[in-house]
Design an enzyme around this catalytic site. Structure first.
Site, mmCIF file in Angstrom:
data_model
loop_
_atom_site.group_PDB
_atom_site.id
_atom_site.type_symbol
_atom_site.label_atom_id
_atom_site.label_comp_id
_atom_site.label_asym_id
_atom_site.label_seq_id
_atom_site.Cartn_x
_atom_site.Cartn_y
_atom_site.Cartn_z
ATOM 1 N N ASN A 67 0.909 -1.279 0.020
ATOM 2 C CA ASN A 67 0.074 0.014 0.058
ATOM 3 C C ASN A 67 0.806 1.345 -0.049
ATOM 4 O O ASN A 67 0.323 2.268 -0.563
ATOM 5 C CB ASN A 67 -0.864 0.138 1.318
ATOM 6 C CG ASN A 67 -0.216 -0.120 2.344
ATOM 7 O OD1 ASN A 67 0.567 -1.252 2.546
ATOM 8 N ND2 ASN A 67 -0.402 0.348 3.491
ATOM 9 N N HIS A 68 2.180 1.127 0.705
ATOM 10 C CA HIS A 68 2.835 2.572 0.350
ATOM 11 C C HIS A 68 3.864 2.641 -0.573
ATOM 12 O O HIS A 68 4.819 3.375 -0.766
ATOM 13 C CB HIS A 68 4.125 2.428 1.820
ATOM 14 C CG HIS A 68 2.956 2.603 3.230
ATOM 15 N ND1 HIS A 68 2.169 3.656 3.325
ATOM 16 C CD2 HIS A 68 2.954 1.821 4.250
ATOM 17 C CE1 HIS A 68 1.552 3.460 4.516
ATOM 18 N NE2 HIS A 68 1.939 2.354 5.027
ATOM 19 N N HIS A 176 2.425 -7.441 5.069
ATOM 20 C CA HIS A 176 1.834 -5.998 5.524
ATOM 21 C C HIS A 176 1.630 -5.995 7.111
ATOM 22 O O HIS A 176 1.905 -4.948 7.626
ATOM 23 C CB HIS A 176 0.507 -5.889 4.957
ATOM 24 C CG HIS A 176 -0.033 -4.791 5.631
ATOM 25 N ND1 HIS A 176 0.197 -3.367 5.276
ATOM 26 C CD2 HIS A 176 -1.272 -4.675 6.143
ATOM 27 C CE1 HIS A 176 -0.762 -2.436 5.682
ATOM 28 N NE2 HIS A 176 -1.649 -3.233 6.426
ATOM 29 N N HIS A 178 3.200 -7.377 9.515
ATOM 30 C CA HIS A 178 4.622 -7.145 10.030
ATOM 31 C C HIS A 178 5.017 -8.435 11.329
ATOM 32 O O HIS A 178 5.924 -8.344 11.969
ATOM 33 C CB HIS A 178 5.209 -5.902 10.635
ATOM 34 C CG HIS A 178 5.338 -4.702 9.637
ATOM 35 N ND1 HIS A 178 6.042 -3.558 9.798
ATOM 36 C CD2 HIS A 178 4.885 -4.935 8.307
ATOM 37 C CE1 HIS A 178 6.084 -3.060 8.767
ATOM 38 N NE2 HIS A 178 5.350 -3.576 7.733
HETATM 39 FE FE FE2 Z 1 2.047 -2.458 4.036
#
Ligand code: FE2
Length: 258
Positions: A67-68, A176, A178
């Protein structure tokens, strides 16, 4: 053949942890190809040309994102500087390569990256439609092994995806959150893990500064996005490929401190 996939490299701690352990991991697991999720590599959000080149120089061959992906503006103006990277095929910013074909040891790998729908506002296209389109688009390319970095928040959504594409997508690796999950398995011929985990600071809130997260969450302070420093860990998986039938036969989970 063995492929190493590293989870979300987060900030300097993550980059340093990978840098100091990669040679050891490559030797221990006889790695032929290294792929890493780098969407958090530049101070937790996005990637820069400098960091891309740094990660290439320490021995990462290909990159997936999330997403980043486009959080740092220079990737948008200099997409050509990131040739060994796949960007999510259903990100609202439609830029970059949505899949790459990697020829190695006579095996053709198709690497791609998708965003889950739940909790990922950057997801701009239905996940399953997007995966179907990608498989259709690549069906004449002689792909032996499909590797999908499935970037998402929901554990169930990732497992549903892996079950639906069981034996059609050879590798489904969640990223995502983590936080590494302990459910790595073979679903027949599909290697799966809900989340690979991150490469980042051990003492952190999923890579972020602990004190800042507390001040923000409990005391509602406006805070910067500060990445934790200190000793890092490396989370990943090793995919074992049978060179004769060109299929994935095992997935091993890795988590070491730098
Ligand atoms: Fe992410």
């Amino acid at each position: 053949m063995n492929i190493l996939f590293l989870g979300d490299i987060t900030g300097r701690s993550g980059r340093d942890a990978v840098s100091s352990t990669l040679a050891f991991l490559k030797e221990k697991y006889a790695i032929n190809l290294t792929i890493a999720n780098a969407e958090n590599s530049a101070h937790g959000k996005g990637i820069t040309t400098r960091i891309y080149n740094q990660l290439r120089n320490i021995g990462i061959d290909y990159f997936t994102m999330g997403n980043h992906t486009f959080s740092k503006s220079e990737i948008i103006s200099h997409m050509e500087d990131f040739p060994r990277m796949v960007t999510p095929a259903n990100h609202l910013i439609d830029m970059g390569d949505h899949y790459l074909i990697i020829d190695i040891n006579g095996i053709r790998i198709c690497l791609f990256n998708l965003l889950c729908e739940y909790g990922i506002p950057e997801c701009d296209k239905p996940l399953f439609d997007c995966a179907d389109e990608l498989l259709e688009e690549t069906e004449d390319l002689g792909v032996d092994i499909y590797i999908c970095d499935l970037h998402g928040e929901s554990t169930a959504e990732k497992r549903i995806f892996a079950e639906y594409y069981r034996n059609r997508i050879d590798v489904v690796l969640g990223t995502h959150t983590h936080v590494q999950t302990a459910d790595e398995c073979m679903l027949d011929n599909t290697a799966f893990i809900t989340d690979v985990g991150m490469c980042g600071a051990i003492e952190s809130i999923i890579g972020r500064d602990i004190d800042e997260c507390i001040r923000n969450r409990i005391f509602h302070e406006k805070t910067r996005y500060t990445i934790a420093d200190g000793k890092g860990m490396v989370c990943g998986v090793v995919l074992v490929i049978d060179d004769h039938n060109k299929k994935v036969v095992d997935i091993k989970r890795i988590r070491i401190n730098a």
